[in-house]
Design a protein around this motif. Structure first.
Motif, PDB file in Angstrom:
ATOM      1  N   PRO A   1       0.897  -1.007  -0.013  1.00  0.00           N
ATOM      2  CA  PRO A   1       0.123   0.149   0.142  1.00  0.00           C
ATOM      3  C   PRO A   1       0.814   1.170   0.266  1.00  0.00           C
ATOM      4  CG  PRO A   1      -1.035  -1.585   1.482  1.00  0.00           C
ATOM      5  CD  PRO A   1       0.162  -2.290   1.124  1.00  0.00           C
ATOM      6  N   THR A   2       2.051   1.126   0.863  1.00  0.00           N
ATOM      7  CA  THR A   2       2.796   2.407   0.720  1.00  0.00           C
ATOM      8  C   THR A   2       3.429   2.677  -0.812  1.00  0.00           C
ATOM      9  OG1 THR A   2       3.216   2.040   3.061  1.00  0.00           O
ATOM     10  CG2 THR A   2       4.753   3.418   1.972  1.00  0.00           C
ATOM     11  N   LEU A   3       3.874   1.409  -1.168  1.00  0.00           N
ATOM     12  CA  LEU A   3       4.549   1.659  -2.468  1.00  0.00           C
ATOM     13  C   LEU A   3       3.672   2.414  -3.557  1.00  0.00           C
ATOM     14  CD1 LEU A   3       6.842  -0.904  -4.319  1.00  0.00           C
ATOM     15  CD2 LEU A   3       4.991   0.067  -5.488  1.00  0.00           C
ATOM     16  N   ARG A   4       2.415   1.613  -3.460  1.00  0.00           N
ATOM     17  CA  ARG A   4       1.142   2.218  -4.546  1.00  0.00           C
ATOM     18  C   ARG A   4       0.994   3.656  -4.143  1.00  0.00           C
ATOM     19  NH1 ARG A   4      -2.431  -0.943  -2.904  1.00  0.00           N
ATOM     20  NH2 ARG A   4      -2.028  -2.646  -4.302  1.00  0.00           N
ATOM     21  N   SER A   5       0.931   4.241  -3.146  1.00  0.00           N
ATOM     22  CA  SER A   5       0.424   5.443  -2.901  1.00  0.00           C
ATOM     23  C   SER A   5       1.654   6.452  -3.077  1.00  0.00           C
ATOM     24  CB  SER A   5      -0.299   5.781  -1.506  1.00  0.00           C
ATOM     25  OG  SER A   5       1.110   5.494  -0.457  1.00  0.00           O
ATOM     26  N   GLN A   6       2.892   6.048  -2.993  1.00  0.00           N
ATOM     27  CA  GLN A   6       4.252   6.763  -3.085  1.00  0.00           C
ATOM     28  C   GLN A   6       4.208   7.126  -4.708  1.00  0.00           C
ATOM     29  OE1 GLN A   6       5.654   8.862  -1.164  1.00  0.00           O
ATOM     30  NE2 GLN A   6       4.485   8.391   0.621  1.00  0.00           N
ATOM     31  N   VAL A   7       3.997   6.046  -5.351  1.00  0.00           N
ATOM     32  CA  VAL A   7       4.304   5.982  -6.795  1.00  0.00           C
ATOM     33  C   VAL A   7       3.147   6.990  -7.333  1.00  0.00           C
ATOM     34  CG1 VAL A   7       4.031   4.695  -9.030  1.00  0.00           C
ATOM     35  CG2 VAL A   7       5.569   3.818  -7.086  1.00  0.00           C
ATOM     36  N   GLN A   8       1.930   6.715  -6.893  1.00  0.00           N
ATOM     37  CA  GLN A   8       0.795   7.413  -7.461  1.00  0.00           C
ATOM     38  C   GLN A   8       1.213   8.925  -7.371  1.00  0.00           C
ATOM     39  OE1 GLN A   8      -2.216   5.352  -5.552  1.00  0.00           O
ATOM     40  NE2 GLN A   8      -2.799   4.004  -7.497  1.00  0.00           N
ATOM     41  N   GLN A   9       1.545   9.227  -5.984  1.00  0.00           N
ATOM     42  CA  GLN A   9       1.811  10.758  -5.811  1.00  0.00           C
ATOM     43  C   GLN A   9       3.111  11.270  -6.471  1.00  0.00           C
ATOM     44  OE1 GLN A   9       2.013  11.487  -1.637  1.00  0.00           O
ATOM     45  NE2 GLN A   9       0.515   9.738  -1.327  1.00  0.00           N
ATOM     46  N   GLN A  10       4.249  10.536  -6.865  1.00  0.00           N
ATOM     47  CA  GLN A  10       5.421  10.920  -7.014  1.00  0.00           C
ATOM     48  C   GLN A  10       5.659  10.850  -8.583  1.00  0.00           C
ATOM     49  OE1 GLN A  10       7.275  12.517  -4.799  1.00  0.00           O
ATOM     50  NE2 GLN A  10       6.251  11.744  -3.076  1.00  0.00           N
ATOM     51  N   ALA A  11       4.856   9.928  -9.129  1.00  0.00           N
ATOM     52  CA  ALA A  11       5.390   9.407 -10.712  1.00  0.00           C
ATOM     53  C   ALA A  11       5.761  10.516 -11.607  1.00  0.00           C
ATOM     54  CB  ALA A  11       4.387   8.536 -11.146  1.00  0.00           C
ATOM     55  N   SER A  12       4.845  11.354 -11.499  1.00  0.00           N
ATOM     56  CA  SER A  12       4.723  12.694 -12.738  1.00  0.00           C
ATOM     57  C   SER A  12       6.349  13.399 -12.527  1.00  0.00           C
ATOM     58  CB  SER A  12       3.861  13.545 -12.370  1.00  0.00           C
ATOM     59  OG  SER A  12       3.876  14.141 -11.073  1.00  0.00           O
ATOM     60  N   LYS A  13       7.110  13.296 -11.584  1.00  0.00           N
ATOM     61  CA  LYS A  13       8.225  13.989 -11.321  1.00  0.00           C
ATOM     62  C   LYS A  13       9.458  13.424 -12.180  1.00  0.00           C
ATOM     63  CE  LYS A  13       7.163  15.260  -6.608  1.00  0.00           C
ATOM     64  NZ  LYS A  13       7.391  15.141  -5.183  1.00  0.00           N
ATOM     65  N   PHE A  14       9.149  12.028 -12.663  1.00  0.00           N
ATOM     66  CA  PHE A  14      10.208  11.158 -13.227  1.00  0.00           C
ATOM     67  C   PHE A  14       9.788  10.664 -14.773  1.00  0.00           C
ATOM     68  CE2 PHE A  14      10.312  10.820  -8.604  1.00  0.00           C
ATOM     69  CZ  PHE A  14      11.834  10.967  -8.359  1.00  0.00           C
ATOM     70  N   ASP A  15      10.987  10.465 -15.248  1.00  0.00           N
ATOM     71  CA  ASP A  15      10.812  10.005 -16.701  1.00  0.00           C
ATOM     72  C   ASP A  15      10.730   8.558 -16.558  1.00  0.00           C
ATOM     73  OD1 ASP A  15      11.513  12.463 -17.917  1.00  0.00           O
ATOM     74  OD2 ASP A  15      13.519  12.243 -17.922  1.00  0.00           O
ATOM     75  N   ASP A  16      11.667   7.944 -15.707  1.00  0.00           N
ATOM     76  CA  ASP A  16      11.427   6.406 -15.741  1.00  0.00           C
ATOM     77  C   ASP A  16      11.450   6.060 -14.360  1.00  0.00           C
ATOM     78  OD1 ASP A  16      11.802   5.769 -18.469  1.00  0.00           O
ATOM     79  OD2 ASP A  16      13.624   6.150 -18.383  1.00  0.00           O
ATOM     80  N   ILE A  17      10.820   5.058 -13.911  1.00  0.00           N
ATOM     81  CA  ILE A  17      10.567   4.409 -12.580  1.00  0.00           C
ATOM     82  C   ILE A  17      10.954   2.807 -12.840  1.00  0.00           C
ATOM     83  CG2 ILE A  17       9.334   3.866 -10.581  1.00  0.00           C
ATOM     84  CD1 ILE A  17       7.642   6.289 -11.372  1.00  0.00           C
ATOM     85  N   ILE A  18      11.785   2.454 -11.708  1.00  0.00           N
ATOM     86  CA  ILE A  18      12.246   1.070 -11.899  1.00  0.00           C
ATOM     87  C   ILE A  18      12.134   0.473 -10.309  1.00  0.00           C
ATOM     88  CG2 ILE A  18      14.269  -0.574 -12.435  1.00  0.00           C
ATOM     89  CD1 ILE A  18      15.133   1.360 -14.446  1.00  0.00           C
ATOM     90  N   ILE A  19      11.418  -0.576 -10.307  1.00  0.00           N
ATOM     91  CA  ILE A  19      11.049  -1.106  -9.152  1.00  0.00           C
ATOM     92  C   ILE A  19      11.700  -2.366  -8.807  1.00  0.00           C
ATOM     93  CG2 ILE A  19       9.077  -1.934  -7.671  1.00  0.00           C
ATOM     94  CD1 ILE A  19       7.265  -0.125  -9.206  1.00  0.00           C
ATOM     95  N   ASP A  20      12.374  -2.584  -8.009  1.00  0.00           N
ATOM     96  CA  ASP A  20      13.094  -3.982  -7.583  1.00  0.00           C
ATOM     97  C   ASP A  20      12.222  -4.554  -6.431  1.00  0.00           C
ATOM     98  OD1 ASP A  20      14.655  -6.116  -7.097  1.00  0.00           O
ATOM     99  OD2 ASP A  20      16.101  -5.014  -5.787  1.00  0.00           O
ATOM    100  N   ALA A  21      11.339  -5.632  -7.168  1.00  0.00           N
ATOM    101  CA  ALA A  21      10.581  -6.328  -6.161  1.00  0.00           C
ATOM    102  C   ALA A  21      11.051  -7.616  -5.547  1.00  0.00           C
ATOM    103  CB  ALA A  21       9.256  -6.761  -7.083  1.00  0.00           C
ATOM    104  N   GLY A  22      10.709  -7.765  -4.365  1.00  0.00           N
ATOM    105  CA  GLY A  22      11.595  -9.024  -3.702  1.00  0.00           C
ATOM    106  C   GLY A  22      11.313 -10.380  -4.301  1.00  0.00           C
ATOM    107  N   GLY A  23      12.178 -11.266  -3.837  1.00  0.00           N
ATOM    108  CA  GLY A  23      12.019 -12.526  -4.264  1.00  0.00           C
ATOM    109  C   GLY A  23      11.267 -13.596  -3.565  1.00  0.00           C
ATOM    110  N   ARG A  24       9.826 -13.003  -3.454  1.00  0.00           N
ATOM    111  CA  ARG A  24       8.756 -13.772  -3.254  1.00  0.00           C
ATOM    112  C   ARG A  24       7.468 -12.906  -3.489  1.00  0.00           C
ATOM    113  NH1 ARG A  24       7.273 -11.127   1.915  1.00  0.00           N
ATOM    114  NH2 ARG A  24       8.459  -9.532   2.249  1.00  0.00           N
ATOM    115  N   ASP A  25       6.346 -13.928  -3.323  1.00  0.00           N
ATOM    116  CA  ASP A  25       5.059 -13.348  -3.468  1.00  0.00           C
ATOM    117  C   ASP A  25       4.793 -12.271  -2.471  1.00  0.00           C
ATOM    118  OD1 ASP A  25       2.545 -12.461  -4.095  1.00  0.00           O
ATOM    119  OD2 ASP A  25       1.722 -14.476  -4.265  1.00  0.00           O
TER     120      ASP A  25
END
Length: 214
Positions: free
Chosen positions: A69-93
């Motif tokens: 939920p934190t990742l989602r809300s932060q990306v939704q708020q901040q995404a427009s400031k960047f050209d590219d966003i790269i997310i490293d998601a951990g080795g599990r579900d």
């Protein structure tokens, strides 16, 4: 603006190295990049912290959000400031991986040329289906990582055939081989493009992957 998640429910397939490498490669190309570490281990954040401590330019914006939920809300708020966003998601579900998939334009799944890594693609395929039910247009690609540096095409052929059995994925014929240059670069908060002396083969492999994705 493009959001890419580098993810796999299987650990040890080199996700963080690829995520850090791609983030730096995009920054070197003049893009405003945000690297998000969605793994509780925080390895990507550590690499970028080392980069900052050593005063390496360009600097990379990096944040750690292992909670979905934190990742989602932060990306939704901040995404427009960047050209590219790269997310490293951990080795599990994880909640972070699931949140990242719904936000992303592209999912990059690295897998090693070992049978149990190929089997893990089935787990990821189910998550892709779930994400696509919520969000249209997720491009899902698989790339062979940590491949035999000897250039064994049998590994590549078998990997391509294995991915062909999982219709949710597109196979990228841009394998990243198991080279010390990648591990050494990430440990220093660098891309192979910045290492001296430069490993030309490693740099060419990363460039080919970047081009295929972007």
């Amino acid at each position: 603006m493009m959001i890419i998640t580098v993810g796999n429910t299987k650990g040890g397939v080199g996700k963080t190295t690829l995520a850090v490498s791609l983030a730096i490669a995009r920054a070197l190309a003049g893009r405003d990049v945000w690297l998000i570490d969605g793994d509780r281990q925080g390895t990507a954040q550590t690499a970028i912290s080392i980069r900052a401590e050593n005063g390496v330019s360009p600097g990379i914006a990096c944040a750690t959000y292992p909670d979905g939920p934190t990742l989602r809300s932060q990306v939704q708020q901040q995404a427009s400031k960047f050209d590219d966003i790269i997310i490293d998601a951990g080795g599990r579900d994880s909640t972070a991986l699931r949140a990242a998939l719904v936000l992303s334009d592209v999912l990059l799944v690295p897998f090693a040329p070992r049978s149990y890594d190929v089997w893990a693609l089935g787990d990821m395929a189910a998550l892709v289906d779930e994400a696509r039910s919520v969000r249209d247009g997720l491009r899902s690609v698989a790339v062979l990582n940590l491949a035999d540096p000897g250039g064994n095409s049998v590994d590549n052929d078998e990997a391509a055939a294995a991915v062909a059995d999982v219709p949710q994925f597109e196979y990228l014929a841009t394998p990243i081989r198991r080279r010390k240059a990648f591990a050494n670069a990430t440990g220093a908060g660098l891309s192979v493009q910045e290492m001296k002396p430069m490993d030309k083969k490693a740099t060419a492999e990363l460039s080919a992957l970047e081009k295929a994705l972007f």
